[in-house]
Motif scaffolding. Structure first.
Motif, short mmCIF file in Angstrom:
data_model
loop_
_atom_site.label_atom_id
_atom_site.label_comp_id
_atom_site.label_asym_id
_atom_site.label_seq_id
_atom_site.Cartn_x
_atom_site.Cartn_y
_atom_site.Cartn_z
N PHE A 250 0.82 -1.22 0.00
CA PHE A 250 0.00 0.00 0.00
C PHE A 250 0.85 1.27 0.00
CE2 PHE A 250 -1.67 3.43 2.68
CZ PHE A 250 -2.70 3.86 1.86
N ARG A 251 1.86 1.32 0.84
CA ARG A 251 2.65 2.55 0.95
C ARG A 251 3.31 2.90 -0.38
NH1 ARG A 251 4.54 5.05 5.54
NH2 ARG A 251 6.22 6.56 5.25
N MET A 252 3.75 1.88 -1.11
CA MET A 252 4.40 2.14 -2.39
C MET A 252 3.39 2.57 -3.45
SD MET A 252 6.34 0.38 -0.39
CE MET A 252 7.67 1.33 0.30
N ARG A 253 2.16 2.08 -3.35
CA ARG A 253 1.10 2.57 -4.24
C ARG A 253 0.89 4.07 -4.01
NH1 ARG A 253 -3.48 -2.11 -4.87
NH2 ARG A 253 -2.15 -3.90 -4.47
N ALA A 254 0.84 4.44 -2.73
CA ALA A 254 0.66 5.86 -2.40
C ALA A 254 1.83 6.69 -2.90
CB ALA A 254 0.50 6.00 -0.88
N MET A 255 3.04 6.16 -2.76
CA MET A 255 4.23 6.90 -3.18
C MET A 255 4.24 7.11 -4.69
SD MET A 255 8.26 5.88 -2.74
CE MET A 255 8.06 4.56 -3.94
N LEU A 256 3.89 6.08 -5.47
CA LEU A 256 3.85 6.24 -6.93
C LEU A 256 2.84 7.31 -7.34
CD1 LEU A 256 4.01 2.59 -8.36
CD2 LEU A 256 5.82 4.32 -8.32
N THR A 257 1.68 7.31 -6.67
CA THR A 257 0.66 8.31 -6.97
C THR A 257 1.15 9.71 -6.62
OG1 THR A 257 -1.10 6.70 -6.58
CG2 THR A 257 -1.70 9.03 -6.47
N ALA A 258 1.69 9.85 -5.42
CA ALA A 258 2.15 11.16 -4.96
C ALA A 258 3.29 11.68 -5.84
CB ALA A 258 2.59 11.08 -3.50
N PHE A 259 4.19 10.80 -6.25
CA PHE A 259 5.30 11.22 -7.09
C PHE A 259 4.79 11.78 -8.42
CE2 PHE A 259 8.75 10.55 -10.14
CZ PHE A 259 9.83 11.13 -9.47
N SER A 260 3.80 11.12 -9.02
CA SER A 260 3.26 11.61 -10.29
C SER A 260 2.54 12.95 -10.10
CB SER A 260 2.32 10.58 -10.91
OG SER A 260 1.09 10.51 -10.22
N SER A 261 1.86 13.10 -8.97
CA SER A 261 1.05 14.31 -8.76
C SER A 261 1.87 15.49 -8.27
CB SER A 261 -0.06 14.02 -7.74
OG SER A 261 -0.99 13.11 -8.26
N TYR A 262 2.85 15.25 -7.41
CA TYR A 262 3.63 16.35 -6.83
C TYR A 262 4.95 16.57 -7.56
CZ TYR A 262 0.34 16.22 -2.91
OH TYR A 262 -0.80 16.25 -2.14
N HIS A 263 5.83 15.59 -7.55
CA HIS A 263 7.14 15.78 -8.16
C HIS A 263 7.04 16.02 -9.67
CE1 HIS A 263 8.12 13.73 -4.37
NE2 HIS A 263 9.32 14.27 -4.47
#
Length: 493
Positions: free
Chosen positions: A331-344
């Motif tokens: 789950f945490r890595m799913r969240a990280m992939l999403t956040a990376f695309s949206s923020y970074h």
């Protein structure tokens, strides 16, 4: 005249209330699954999901064959299938579970409802999760969930009244009707018996490492529950999993991990309730003041690098490649992939959301889209979760073993540079790309953009609407939340 049981995301015979109710009056009954070609052309559906469904239907047929019965399998638009069956046999009533799906299934169900109304055929729908259809007071939701999860688990009924299918309705398709090539041999296998074995192994032993493994790229694949696809496609019912967990909790002293798992089951339905209450979660920001956030910011080159696992950020790329290969990610890595695309990368969230949905074997729309929006900062009530991918890599893959497994092109990079290979003078750029963005700089720019946009455009009234309709009541039941002063949300962030 027959009773028609329409299988959707409920591929089982046990704890299946529509089937039980359809068979109660002694009327002949058909158990039907429909492959809808248009559905498999959508951006958020894929071959790996189709394969899981096919395996689950095959397993269901094997179970039915023990009583000399079989599924009816149809192809086409649902109302066309209903027309054909009604003309040839006559439908007395339609029975199914409620589905909180994507926009396409939502519109399809409205069309089926209209067809039933036109033909004066009752459609009996039953709740599958702890989710309430129609207007809901969020203060009451936990009690609704507890009541539904405490209802009796229904045994498989006698199937004497099930009608066997004629030849034209007998075959499960062998050819995938979609247009992607997302097959994977490494995905979890479908079927109720497989799901029961996964459930039993979790309660027998694997749960002991659940808390330490749920976010781990190394032990998560083994010690997470791995029940998500069996719940998403209804091979197991949520109710029977919850009640099994309660039974285990009552008969063991090792309660901490099981209590955390049971909390996740509650969380599962909490998120589906969000999308049930507001289906627009899939298409636009739930906080309407954020509609212009990231507007006209699409960057195809950045998206392609993220999609293919070649961003130049090793931990991000390794997670994406694991997901492409296996159809699953902690789950945490799913969240990280999403956040990376949206923020970074500052990409609008809709296309990354559809791509991730396509890769997840356990794609559950009611969880997926509310989570995407929460991780992308478009709910207006959740903190900005801007994960530092280098620090996440150091925390969860300190020795770089996970990175080297999924990025063999970095196998020879020194340990000191495995998380930031761009700092190494020995890295060949034709082997692994430079970062599409520098993580810390991109994170700072994203925070500044978010803060400026929130300060200028986010209203207290819209934020309060989101709180009232969607926020958790775990800590504040039946107590009105105070109005949030202007910019207080900014201080929380």
């Amino acid at each position: 005249m027959i009773n028609l049981v329409w299988l959707k995301r409920d591929l089982r015979l046990h704890d299946h209330r529509p089937l039980v109710e359809a068979l109660k009056g002694g009327h002949p009954c058909i158990l039907l699954y429909v492959f809808e070609p248009q559905y498999w052309q959508l951006e958020d559906t894929s071959a790996r999901q189709w394969q899981f469904i096919v395996e689950s239907l095959q397993a269901l047929n094997a179970e039915l064959s023990k009583q000399n019965r079989k599924l009816w399998i149809a192809h086409g638009r649902m109302w066309d299938v209903l027309d054909s069956l009604h003309q040839s046999i006559g439908i007395r009533a339609l029975y199914s579970h409620q589905e909180t799906g994507n926009a396409w299934t939502y519109d399809r169900d409205k069309g089926v409802g209209q067809w039933c109304k036109t033909h004066d055929i009752p459609w009996h729908e039953f709740a599958q999760f702890g989710v309430k259809r129609g207007p809901i007071d969020r203060d009451d939701w936990d009690a609704i969930w507890q009541d539904q999860m405490s209802e009796k688990v229904l045994p498989c009924p006698s199937l004497d009244k099930l009608i066997p299918p004629p030849a034209e309705y007998a075959d499960i398709p062998k050819r995938y009707p979609g247009n992607d090539n997302a097959f994977t041999k490494q995905a979890q296998k479908g079927g109720r018996q497989t799901g029961l074995r996964v459930l039993q192994s979790f309660f027998d032993s694997r749960h002991r490492q659940y808390l330490s493994s749920v976010s781990s790229v190394h032990t998560g694949p083994k010690n997470s529950s791995r029940l998500s696809p069996y719940l998403a496609y209804g091979c197991l019912s949520m109710k029977e999993v919850v009640q099994s967990c309660r039974h285990q909790l009552a008969h063991t002293s090792d309660t901490r991990s099981l209590a955390a798992f049971k909390s996740r089951l509650h969380w599962h339905c909490h998120f589906i309730q969000k999308m049930e209450s507001e289906p627009e979660y899939e298409t636009g920001p739930v906080h309407r003041d954020l509609a212009a956030l990231r507007e006209d910011c699409w960057d195809l080159q950045r998206f392609d690098a993220w999609r293919d696992g070649i961003t130049g950020i090793p931990f991000i790329d390794a997670c994406m490649r694991m997901l492409i290969h296996s159809g699953w990610l902690p789950f945490r890595m799913r969240a990280m992939l999403t956040a990376f695309s949206s923020y970074h990368l500052w990409l609008p969230w809709q296309k990354p959301a559809a791509h991730l949905a396509k890769l997840f074997v356990d794609y559950e729309p009611g969880i997926h889209y509310p989570q995407i929006q929460m991780q992308s900062g478009t709910t207006g009530i959740n903190p900005f979760r801007i994960y530092n991918p280098v620090k996440q890599g150091l925390r969860f893959d300190a020795d770089g073993r996970f990175i080297r497994r999924w990025l063999p092109e970095l196998a020879s990079v020194e340990d000191a540079y495995i998380h930031e290979p761009w700092l190494s003078t020995r890295l060949r750029q034709d082997c692994y790309p430079l970062p599409v963005v520098m993580p810390e700089q991109a994170a700072r720019e994203a925070r500044d953009r978010m803060h400026r946009f929130y300060q200028r455009h986010v209203s207290q009234a819209e934020t309060q609407r989101i709180v009232q309709q969607h926020a958790s009541r775990r800590y504040r039941k039946k107590t009105p939340r105070p109005a949030m002063p202007d910019n207080q949300q900014m201080r929380l962030f």
